[in-house]
Write an enzyme that holds these catalytic residues in place. Structure first.
Site, PDB file in Angstrom:
ATOM      1  CB  THR A  97      -6.840   3.324  -3.950  1.00  0.00           C
ATOM      2  OG1 THR A  97      -6.917   2.123  -3.176  1.00  0.00           O
ATOM      3  CG2 THR A  97      -6.825   2.952  -5.430  1.00  0.00           C
ATOM      4  CE  LYS A 172      -7.997  -1.334  -4.012  1.00  0.00           C
ATOM      5  NZ  LYS A 172      -7.972  -0.288  -2.979  1.00  0.00           N
ATOM      6  CE  LYS A 240      -9.993   7.306  -5.021  1.00  0.00           C
ATOM      7  NZ  LYS A 240      -8.888   6.563  -4.357  1.00  0.00           N
TER       8      LYS A 240
END
Length: 290
Positions: A97, A172, A240
């Site tokens: 990701t 995502k 993150k």
């Protein structure tokens, strides 16, 4: 069966690479900590390589699952990066990701090496990786996706192409945005039940059968009730990801007020020492507030 390289053997990559070997592919692994790669080979067979470049040599597909934008750039473009070892016509599939920006940057670099690039971030957590039941959201050229999809199937419950390069990463982001608000809502609901003197198991048994039901409720309420947070995606990694979401939201003009608020709640969890707790630890913050 294909010749594959897998770069990055963390909690997700380790079992994913194992599924590829079990499916009959020829697999060479690379990990920044060589002992982890050696352990994988001892368990699954295959081979380990000391650099991404050597792992990628002769491979039809190179899969990666590393930490962040900088880690991905390093395994692709570093002094011994995979792109330098990949043959013309090979496909690089990235399961990390990361930002859509770095994905598009690396897709351009890959094309310069005669290599196709598919961004393919994953959802489903460690359990999904171990059970081969991940959701895989992809971006990139249709032809590259069509080649990669049968390989990805070794660990996927669902795999879909959502558009050109970067589309998988943006999808995502949608996933993480949805999860952030959902976990906070579940934490508030369970904490509310506790404060009201209700039995949380009984509450969940009833409300999970209606509109409030979710994967998080079904799989995390018991551990949340016990104040146990060692069962999934770490708070550090969630922050993150949410940082990527918030930055992208600013760039495209999408308002993310709940995501921004929950990101700050996770910051408070980090301050409590919960960096490696799973994302359901939002309830620990509420309990601390009293």
């Amino acid at each position: 069966m294909a010749k594959l390289a897998f770069l990055g053997l963390g909690v997700m990559g380790y079992p994913m690479a194992g599924h590829l070997k079990a499916a009959g592919h020829e697999v060479t692994v690379y990990n920044r900590t060589p002992a982890k790669a050696e352990k994988w080979v001892a368990e699954h067979g295959g081979a380990a390589a000391p650099t991404p470049r050597e792992a990628a040599q002769g491979a039809d597909f190179v899969m990666s699952c590393v930490g962040n934008d900088d880690d991905l750039r390093e395994v692709c473009l570093g002094k011994d990066g995979a792109f330098k070892g990949m043959k013309t016509g090979a496909v690089f599939v990235d399961h990390t990701t990361v930002s859509a920006a770095v994905t598009r940057e690396l897709a351009g670099e890959a094309a310069g090496h005669g290599v196709a690039f598919v961004d393919a971030p994953i959802s489903g957590g460690q359990a999904g990786a171990e059970n081969g039941q991940l959701s895989v959201m992809c971006g990139g050229d249709q032809s590259a996706y069509d080649k990669a999809e049968p390989v990805i199937a070794a660990y996927a419950k669902i795999c879909r192409r959502l558009g050109e390069s970067g589309a998988g990463q943006v999808t995502k982001m949608c996933n993480q945005i949805a999860i952030a608000g959902l976990v906070q809502g579940l934490a508030e609901s369970l904490n509310f039940a506790e404060k009201a003197g209700l039995d949380s198991a009984s509450v969940v048994e009833v409300i999970s059968q209606g509109a409030a039901g979710s994967w998080q409720m079904a799989n995390r309420y018991e551990t949340m009730a016990k104040n146990e947070f060692e069962f999934g995606f770490a708070v550090d990694w969630m922050r993150k990801d949410l940082g990527i979401c918030l930055k992208t939201g600013d760039e495209i003009g999408a308002s993310l007020p709940v995501t921004a608020l929950v990101d700050q709640f996770y910051k408070e969890v980090q301050a409590m020492g919960g960096n490696r707790w799973d994302t359901s630890s939002l309830i620990a913050r509420l309990r601390k507030l009293g």
